[in-house]
Design a protein around this motif. Structure first.
Motif, PDB file in Angstrom:
ATOM      1  N   TYR A  79       0.859  -1.188   0.000  1.00  0.00           N
ATOM      2  CA  TYR A  79       0.000   0.000   0.000  1.00  0.00           C
ATOM      3  C   TYR A  79       0.892   1.234   0.000  1.00  0.00           C
ATOM      4  O   TYR A  79       1.748   1.368   0.861  1.00  0.00           O
ATOM      5  N   GLU A 103      -1.770   5.476   0.175  1.00  0.00           N
ATOM      6  CA  GLU A 103      -3.069   5.330   0.829  1.00  0.00           C
ATOM      7  C   GLU A 103      -2.900   5.091   2.329  1.00  0.00           C
ATOM      8  O   GLU A 103      -3.792   5.335   3.115  1.00  0.00           O
ATOM      9  N   MET A 104      -1.681   4.634   2.702  1.00  0.00           N
ATOM     10  CA  MET A 104      -1.443   4.330   4.124  1.00  0.00           C
ATOM     11  C   MET A 104      -0.888   5.577   4.814  1.00  0.00           C
ATOM     12  O   MET A 104       0.079   6.167   4.358  1.00  0.00           O
ATOM     13  N   GLU A 120      -5.799  -6.806  10.304  1.00  0.00           N
ATOM     14  CA  GLU A 120      -5.433  -8.230  10.207  1.00  0.00           C
ATOM     15  C   GLU A 120      -4.125  -8.489  10.961  1.00  0.00           C
ATOM     16  O   GLU A 120      -4.039  -9.401  11.794  1.00  0.00           O
ATOM     17  N   ARG A 175      -7.481   5.797   5.963  1.00  0.00           N
ATOM     18  CA  ARG A 175      -7.016   5.471   4.609  1.00  0.00           C
ATOM     19  C   ARG A 175      -6.937   6.779   3.834  1.00  0.00           C
ATOM     20  O   ARG A 175      -7.930   7.484   3.711  1.00  0.00           O
ATOM     21  N   ASP A 234     -14.772  -4.258  12.759  1.00  0.00           N
ATOM     22  CA  ASP A 234     -14.086  -5.337  12.079  1.00  0.00           C
ATOM     23  C   ASP A 234     -13.908  -6.512  13.037  1.00  0.00           C
ATOM     24  O   ASP A 234     -13.419  -6.344  14.138  1.00  0.00           O
ATOM     25  N   TYR A 286     -12.479 -10.566  13.395  1.00  0.00           N
ATOM     26  CA  TYR A 286     -11.531 -11.528  12.825  1.00  0.00           C
ATOM     27  C   TYR A 286     -11.835 -12.889  13.438  1.00  0.00           C
ATOM     28  O   TYR A 286     -11.951 -13.007  14.665  1.00  0.00           O
ATOM     29  N   GLN A 321     -18.410  -6.133   4.241  1.00  0.00           N
ATOM     30  CA  GLN A 321     -17.695  -7.090   3.401  1.00  0.00           C
ATOM     31  C   GLN A 321     -17.191  -8.219   4.274  1.00  0.00           C
ATOM     32  O   GLN A 321     -16.704  -7.978   5.381  1.00  0.00           O
ATOM     33  N   CYS A 351     -12.221 -12.473   7.904  1.00  0.00           N
ATOM     34  CA  CYS A 351     -12.371 -11.124   8.451  1.00  0.00           C
ATOM     35  C   CYS A 351     -13.638 -10.489   7.897  1.00  0.00           C
ATOM     36  O   CYS A 351     -14.068 -10.816   6.777  1.00  0.00           O
ATOM     37  N   TYR A 352     -14.257  -9.644   8.692  1.00  0.00           N
ATOM     38  CA  TYR A 352     -15.622  -9.199   8.426  1.00  0.00           C
ATOM     39  C   TYR A 352     -15.776  -7.735   8.833  1.00  0.00           C
ATOM     40  O   TYR A 352     -15.653  -7.425  10.014  1.00  0.00           O
ATOM     41  N   GLY A 353     -16.031  -6.855   7.835  1.00  0.00           N
ATOM     42  CA  GLY A 353     -16.110  -5.425   8.160  1.00  0.00           C
ATOM     43  C   GLY A 353     -17.490  -4.851   7.913  1.00  0.00           C
ATOM     44  O   GLY A 353     -18.208  -5.292   7.021  1.00  0.00           O
TER      45      GLY A 353
HETATM   46  C1  9G3 Z   1      -4.162  -0.952   3.698  1.00  0.00           C
HETATM   47  C2  9G3 Z   1      -4.733   0.199   3.137  1.00  0.00           C
HETATM   48  C3  9G3 Z   1      -5.990   0.149   2.596  1.00  0.00           C
HETATM   49  C4  9G3 Z   1      -6.709  -1.054   2.605  1.00  0.00           C
HETATM   50  C5  9G3 Z   1      -6.132  -2.205   3.166  1.00  0.00           C
HETATM   51  C6  9G3 Z   1      -4.852  -2.162   3.722  1.00  0.00           C
HETATM   52  C7  9G3 Z   1      -8.670  -2.256   2.089  1.00  0.00           C
HETATM   53  C8  9G3 Z   1      -6.899  -3.436   3.182  1.00  0.00           C
HETATM   54  C9  9G3 Z   1      -8.962  -4.605   2.616  1.00  0.00           C
HETATM   55  C10 9G3 Z   1      -9.541  -4.825   3.988  1.00  0.00           C
HETATM   56  C11 9G3 Z   1     -10.122  -6.164   4.183  1.00  0.00           C
HETATM   57  C12 9G3 Z   1     -10.925  -6.300   5.445  1.00  0.00           C
HETATM   58  C13 9G3 Z   1     -10.936  -6.275   7.846  1.00  0.00           C
HETATM   59  C14 9G3 Z   1     -12.342  -5.728   7.852  1.00  0.00           C
HETATM   60  C15 9G3 Z   1     -13.044  -5.906   6.557  1.00  0.00           C
HETATM   61  C16 9G3 Z   1     -12.215  -5.528   5.362  1.00  0.00           C
HETATM   62  N1  9G3 Z   1      -7.984  -1.113   2.057  1.00  0.00           N
HETATM   63  N2  9G3 Z   1      -8.142  -3.385   2.630  1.00  0.00           N
HETATM   64  O1  9G3 Z   1      -6.473  -4.493   3.669  1.00  0.00           O
HETATM   65  F1  9G3 Z   1      -2.918  -0.871   4.228  1.00  0.00           F
HETATM   66 CL1  9G3 Z   1      -3.847   1.674   3.173  1.00  0.00          CL
HETATM   67  O2  9G3 Z   1      -9.510  -3.974   4.820  1.00  0.00           O
HETATM   68  N3  9G3 Z   1     -10.214  -5.910   6.616  1.00  0.00           N
END
Ligand code: 9G3
Length: 566
Positions: free
Chosen positions: A89, A92-93, A111, A140, A159, A161, A408, A438-440
């Motif tokens: 990433y 965006e991070m 995660e 984000r 979220d 897990y 999701q 994982c579940y958001g």
């Molecule tokens: C990152 C950044 C943006 C991200 C992620 C990681 C999306 C990233 C996918 C998820 C998957 C699930 C747990 C809850 C439900 C969604 N955007 N995702 O992994 F570093 Cl900058 O977040 N995560």
């Protein structure tokens, strides 16, 4: 609550930056204020709604066996290095350094942190399944935050897990979450549709998105009106067409001066677009790949990337096209291409005597046939499905729609438990990686989605279950205020949540604000109805209104609240 002592800064005009109903209404109705791009302050009315949404989520997560924790927002980079995602990433991070120069990020998801926690504490199969969840801010740095809190840079997510012994255990946890999500959204008054989705970089391969149909939604989905098939177009499959049995004609070169696009070639050669073969060149992990797709279809880059197993896939630039094909853009074709992987859509594989670029300026080839004139490296479904295409399950025409993704659910598998060594000893004493899901749920996004689904031209229409208050009392003059105060005390003592508009404002202003804020039950106390010894009750949704004596109001309100499922 009394309006004269409440912080509800309603606006007459809609601020220019708001584009969609929920963003406009949250600003105008005094629910939200912008602090920076994609960063918001939730005012008291929002906070009351958010707490009710979170309460519904907590009840359902706990009922499904979840245990609530609170994970850190500030996450050490080491964990992300261990899973290899620190580099995945980019901008965006949100990244930061502490006073010792150690690297951290503001958690975009959890995660790594959660798997690391469990890795240190769980050793035996007896401790599984383990379902841990939090409700917490996420960060984000969206390149283009828009639509208010629907695509913000700081937002609240639930979220969860799940950690299981094996795939079967994961599927049980997944099913529990899937069912709980359906209950949560319907309890919030949201009509959602679970759709198959692409799991992107997160890993795993089974995932569903819960989508709220809305024209402003950024998710593009297709669904079948006849069966239960529904999918995000990134993932949607289509039924392979039967092979065209026409006799193969001999290859022939045609002079097509300046005809580059599908339309130009199609009209110049008088050949229908579905007979043309688009050859699109991409660069992926340093190699050149050609994707072949029918002229009347669109390439699905997400599917292509998944098939190539790559995260980075970008269209080849002009000099690469010139170098690889020997021709400028617009004349690329599969016949005679060297050192290029050919990924052929099933729609092209089924085609006989297609038309393709000749890899020569101003020239195309007629009667191109896969197998005879070029060898595919892989035939696959790389097509972008759209409304009207045949449902892959039942063949009926799919419908297209846009939606807001509010939840999701992912089957992650062992990607994170392997990377972070989260193992357990099974009943035979063998060491195994935990199998994760994982579940958001986007909590703040859910609030906005409810407004998108429940509003009219006057304002918000809150479902009773998550409304900031149940009742909005509007006394029209100061004579009526005394009775209003009486009703306020009566209702409040019955545990009903009341907003009393005790401002010294004209009736029109009070009605406009009541419509805007959208409390479900409105009690109007005016001299006319009072002269008949009555007050007026009406539902903001418009599906009931009536007049009744003040001493019958409390019972009626309780009945209305119960009937609306609060
Ligand atoms: C990152 C950044 C943006 C991200 C992620 C990681 C999306 C990233 C996918 C998820 C998957 C699930 C747990 C809850 C439900 C969604 N955007 N995702 O992994 F570093 Cl900058 O977040 N995560």
């Amino acid at each position: 609550m009394r309006m004269t002592s409440s912080f509800i800064p309603t606006l007459r005009e809609t601020p220019a930056e708001a584009e969609i109903p929920s963003h406009k209404l949250m600003l105008r109705a005094g629910f939200l204020r912008r602090a920076a791009a994609g960063i918001y302050t939730y005012l008291p009315l929002s906070q009351r709604v958010l707490k009710k949404i979170m309460q519904i989520i907590r009840e359902e997560m706990d009922a499904a066996g979840g245990q609530e924790i609170l994970l850190p927002i500030v996450q050490p980079a080491e964990l992300w290095h261990a899973t290899g995602r620190w580099a995945d990433y980019g901008d965006e991070m949100f990244r930061l350094k502490d006073r010792h120069g150690r690297e951290f990020c503001l958690g975009p998801t959890h995660e790594e942190i959660t798997t690391s926690l469990v890795q240190g504490e769980v050793r035996s199969y007896r401790q599984l399944p383990l379902l841990l969840y939090q409700i917490q801010n996420k960060y984000r740095d969206e390149v283009r935050p828009r639509f208010g809190i629907i695509r913000g840079r700081e937002f609240i997510m639930k979220d969860l897990y799940s950690f299981d012994q094996d795939q079967r255990g994961l599927e049980e946890s997944y099913q529990k979450m899937y069912q709980a999500y359906g209950r949560i959204f319907s309890r919030c008054g949201l009509e959602t549709r679970p759709v198959l989705a692409d799991s992107g970089a997160i890993g795993g391969n089974v995932t569903h998105e819960f989508v709220v149909l809305a024209d402003c939604g950024e998710a593009i989905i297709v669904y079948c009106p006849e069966c239960d098939y529904a999918a995000n177009v990134e993932r949607a499959e289509c039924r392979p067409q039967p092979k065209d049995g026409t006799e193969l004609l001999p290859l022939e070169k045609a002079f097509t001066p300046g005809a580059k696009t599908i339309e130009q070639v199609s009209s110049f050669l008088d050949v229908a677009p579905e007979r043309l073969i688009k050859t699109l060149l991409y660069k992926s992990d340093g190699e050149v790949v050609a994707a072949l797709i029918r002229g009347d279809h669109e390439l699905n880059e997400v599917k292509l990337a998944r098939i190539l197993g790559t995260l980075e896939l970008e269209p080849a630039d002009e000099e690469t096209i010139l170098q690889v094909t020997g021709a400028p853009v617009g004349f690329c074709g599969p016949v005679g291409l060297k050192n290029v992987r050919l990924i052929v859509d099933q729609g092209v594989a089924a085609l006989a005597n297609g038309v393709a670029g000749a890899n020569e300026e101003d020239a195309h080839l007629l009667n191109v046939n896969m197998g005879r004139d070029y060898e595919p490296d892989l035939v696959a479904d790389i097509r972008l499905v759209k409304g009207g295409d045949p449902c892959p399950q039942c063949g009926n025409a799919l419908l297209g729609a846009r939606g807001i993704e509010v939840g999701q659910v992912f089957q992650l598998g062992t990607k994170y438990s392997e990377a972070l060594r989260a193992y357990y000893l099974d009943e035979n004493g063998e060491e195994k990686p935990m199998v994760m899901g994982c579940y958001g749920i986007g909590v703040t996004r859910t609030m906005a989605a409810v407004i998108e689904q429940h509003h009219d031209e006057h304002g918000i229409i809150w479902p009773m279950s998550i409304a900031p208050f149940h009742v909005h009392i509007v006394p029209l003059g100061d004579k009526e205020l005394a009775l209003a105060e009486e009703l306020y005390d009566q209702l409040t003592s019955c545990g009903i949540e009341v907003l009393l508009d005790d401002r010294d404002e004209r009736p029109g202003v009070k009605f406009k604000d009541a419509d805007l804020i959208g409390i479900p039950i409105r009690i109007t106390i005016g001299s006319r109805s009072l002269s008949e010894g009555k007050v007026e009750l009406k539902l903001r949704s418009g599906d009931w209104e009536g007049k009744l004596p003040p001493d019958e109001v409390c019972a009626k309100v309780q009945e209305l609240i119960a009937s609306k499922g609060a």
